[in-house]
Design a protein around this motif. Structure first.
Motif, PDB file in Angstrom:
ATOM      1  N   UNK A  63     -72.002 -56.214  29.589  1.00 43.56           N
ATOM      2  CA  UNK A  63     -70.940 -55.817  30.505  1.00 43.56           C
ATOM      3  C   UNK A  63     -70.376 -57.078  31.146  1.00 43.56           C
ATOM      4  N   UNK A  64     -69.314 -57.617  30.581  1.00 41.40           N
ATOM      5  CA  UNK A  64     -68.629 -58.792  31.105  1.00 41.40           C
ATOM      6  C   UNK A  64     -69.601 -59.935  31.370  1.00 41.40           C
ATOM      7  N   UNK A  65     -70.305 -60.351  30.347  1.00 40.23           N
ATOM      8  CA  UNK A  65     -71.281 -61.417  30.472  1.00 40.23           C
ATOM      9  C   UNK A  65     -70.673 -62.741  30.030  1.00 40.23           C
ATOM     10  N   UNK A  66     -70.884 -63.784  30.817  1.00 43.61           N
ATOM     11  CA  UNK A  66     -70.330 -65.103  30.512  1.00 43.61           C
ATOM     12  C   UNK A  66     -71.448 -66.018  30.006  1.00 43.61           C
ATOM     13  N   UNK A  97     -67.867 -68.115  26.223  1.00 43.98           N
ATOM     14  CA  UNK A  97     -67.774 -66.805  25.574  1.00 43.98           C
ATOM     15  C   UNK A  97     -67.881 -65.734  26.657  1.00 43.98           C
ATOM     16  N   UNK A  98     -66.868 -64.884  26.758  1.00 43.93           N
ATOM     17  CA  UNK A  98     -66.903 -63.758  27.692  1.00 43.93           C
ATOM     18  C   UNK A  98     -67.112 -62.498  26.863  1.00 43.93           C
ATOM     19  N   UNK A 118     -58.630 -62.079  32.255  1.00 48.84           N
ATOM     20  CA  UNK A 118     -58.347 -62.593  33.598  1.00 48.84           C
ATOM     21  C   UNK A 118     -59.514 -63.429  34.108  1.00 48.84           C
ATOM     22  N   UNK A 119     -60.736 -62.999  33.782  1.00 48.30           N
ATOM     23  CA  UNK A 119     -61.915 -63.756  34.191  1.00 48.30           C
ATOM     24  C   UNK A 119     -61.915 -65.127  33.506  1.00 48.30           C
ATOM     25  N   UNK A 120     -61.543 -65.155  32.227  1.00 48.54           N
ATOM     26  CA  UNK A 120     -61.438 -66.426  31.512  1.00 48.54           C
ATOM     27  C   UNK A 120     -60.407 -67.326  32.177  1.00 48.54           C
ATOM     28  N   UNK A 121     -59.267 -66.781  32.483  1.00 47.88           N
ATOM     29  CA  UNK A 121     -58.194 -67.591  33.032  1.00 47.88           C
ATOM     30  C   UNK A 121     -58.438 -67.969  34.481  1.00 47.88           C
ATOM     31  N   UNK A 139     -63.162 -64.354  23.751  1.00 48.17           N
ATOM     32  CA  UNK A 139     -63.316 -63.104  24.501  1.00 48.17           C
ATOM     33  C   UNK A 139     -63.664 -62.018  23.500  1.00 48.17           C
ATOM     34  N   UNK A 140     -64.786 -61.352  23.706  1.00 47.32           N
ATOM     35  CA  UNK A 140     -65.225 -60.268  22.825  1.00 47.32           C
ATOM     36  C   UNK A 140     -65.023 -58.949  23.562  1.00 47.32           C
ATOM     37  N   UNK A 141     -64.159 -58.090  23.044  1.00 41.99           N
ATOM     38  CA  UNK A 141     -63.910 -56.797  23.697  1.00 41.99           C
ATOM     39  C   UNK A 141     -63.870 -55.726  22.618  1.00 41.99           C
ATOM     40  N   UNK A 142     -65.063 -55.324  22.192  1.00 43.24           N
ATOM     41  CA  UNK A 142     -65.233 -54.374  21.105  1.00 43.24           C
ATOM     42  C   UNK A 142     -66.009 -53.170  21.600  1.00 43.24           C
ATOM     43  N   UNK A 143     -65.524 -51.982  21.285  1.00 44.43           N
ATOM     44  CA  UNK A 143     -66.258 -50.770  21.659  1.00 44.43           C
ATOM     45  C   UNK A 143     -67.398 -50.571  20.661  1.00 44.43           C
TER      46      UNK A 143
END
Length: 418
Positions: free
Chosen positions: A291-294, A302-303, A320-323, A411-415
């Motif tokens: 869950x939104x791990x950096x 890697x987010x 947004x967290x990356x930026x 940024x990894x955003x995969x369901x």
């Protein structure tokens, strides 16, 4: 009764075993794979030739499925069947053996697991937490096993409970109506059942069978006993202020600045207040795995936003967290999509396209592990935005491709299930 259950891979076997234990005769149809290996499994054609007293089907099944259209017997959903099975157990309890533990059901397109885990951290005594991460026994937080969040899994969870244990369960695509408190975490809509039904409508309709419903800020509900978390809580920056009856106060947590955590923590705070617990310990609540791990790998940030709740909003949160931690013009690679059909609430094509358009990655890697995904439409949208795109089948494969590119953030955003 002679009962027909459709869909064995999303809890039909559990429902069948429970109903056979109640003295009913059960047939099963695997509507997605046609598997006949499980005892009691029959083909769709055989089912059409028999007479049944009741048909049980998942809410996400296409309403035009031949058995649903062809049989004239009464039909209920898997959610309603769970309510019937577990409710009948309550009615047969002898006097003095009533269940006294609090039960909470949580559903929504995103935020379920974080809300459930945050609320569990505030509960007293013994209980069971069931989320997509697994089934945990509290207060030890011991992981017992892992099961899907289909409604039928609630039957297995209830078998682990004593009469005084509390129970917090995450359920896909609606409520069973068995709980003391139902929590609806989000109001995004998407099409299910081959595009014929609205997920949002089904969830709100299921909420009408619940005793009390808590909803996220910005939502509305027609329920007679609805409570909006915004009426009990307010978030400014990293501080949550709360007020309910004789409990007032505030706590601070940097996760409150992220939308992916803000709403779940507000819901957990409001639910705790309703149940009589002070929420101050949420100041120590930490991000969940996946869950939104950096992390950092050879100097590359890697987010990781991969989870069952990945969607447009959480993707934009991750970007947004990356930026907020990297130079805004730094190019990044976006790994986006869905890993498999095990997740009922899919990451829609429109949301994926919107995430790419709004997020403006330097390159995109599409995880197309779900046959509901329109790869051509997503690829076409990337071409319009001049965003190079590569298609893969898994997060692992996507990371391998991303690592071959210049050392820019990922940024990894995969369901997916984790």
């Amino acid at each position: 009764m002679q009962i027909l259950i459709l869909d064995i891979i999303h809890g039909g076997i559990i429902l069948g075993d429970a109903l056979k234990g109640m003295g009913h005769t059960v047939d099963l149809v695997d509507v997605y794979r046609g598997d006949l290996s499980h005892p009691g499994s029959i083909t769709c054609e055989t089912a059409m030739s028999r007479r049944y007293d009741l048909l049980i089907h998942p809410v996400h099944l296409d309403p035009s499925y031949p058995v649903l259209r062809g049989l004239s017997c009464p039909a209920i959903t898997h959610h309603e069947a769970v309510r019937w099975i577990l409710g009948s157990g309550r009615e047969t309890r002898p006097t003095g053996h009533e269940k006294t533990g609090i039960s909470i059901e949580i559903t929504g397109a995103r935020g379920k697991t974080t809300t459930a885990t945050a609320l569990a951290s505030l509960m007293d005594g013994y209980g069971i937490l069931h989320t997509s991460r697994g089934i945990f026994r509290y207060p030890e937080e011991e992981k017992i096993t892992r099961m899907s969040i289909t409604p039928a899994s609630l039957i297995s969870v209830h078998a682990l409970l004593s009469d005084t244990d509390w129970c917090i369960t995450e359920i896909s695509l609606g409520f069973t109506g068995l709980s003391d408190l139902a929590i609806l975490t989000s109001d995004e809509d998407y099409r299910i059942a081959s595009g014929r039904l609205s997920a949002r409508t089904l969830k709100h309709l299921s909420a009408l069978s619940c005793r009390k419903v808590l909803i996220a800020p910005g939502m509305t509900s027609e329920h007679d006993s609805v409570i909006n978390a915004k009426d009990l809580t307010q978030v400014t920056g990293g501080i949550c202020t709360y007020s309910y009856k004789d409990m007032e106060g505030s706590f601070e947590n940097p996760l409150l600045t992220l939308e992916g955590y803000r709403t779940p923590l507000q819901l957990a705070t409001a639910a705790a207040l309703i149940l009589g617990y002070r929420p101050d310990k949420l100041s120590n609540f930490a991000s969940l795995p996946g869950r939104m791990k950096i992390t950092s790998e050879e100097g590359r940030m890697i987010i990781d936003n991969a989870s069952t709740g990945a969607c447009l909003k959480t993707t934009l949160d991750a970007i947004a967290l990356l930026r907020g931690t990297e130079d805004q013009i730094t190019p990044f690679t976006l790994i986006i999509g869905q890993e498999n059909r095990a997740v009922c609430e899919n990451f829609s094509d429109n949301e994926i396209i919107a995430a790419i358009r709004k997020g403006r990655p330097a390159t995109a890697i599409l995880v197309a592990g779900d046959d509901r995904m329109n790869v051509d439409a997503i690829s076409g949208a990337c071409q319009e935005q001049a965003v190079p795109i590569t298609t893969v089948n898994s997060i692992t494969e996507g990371m391998q491709v991303a690592r071959e590119k210049p050392a820019s953030p990922i940024v990894v955003s995969v369901k997916t299930w984790r």
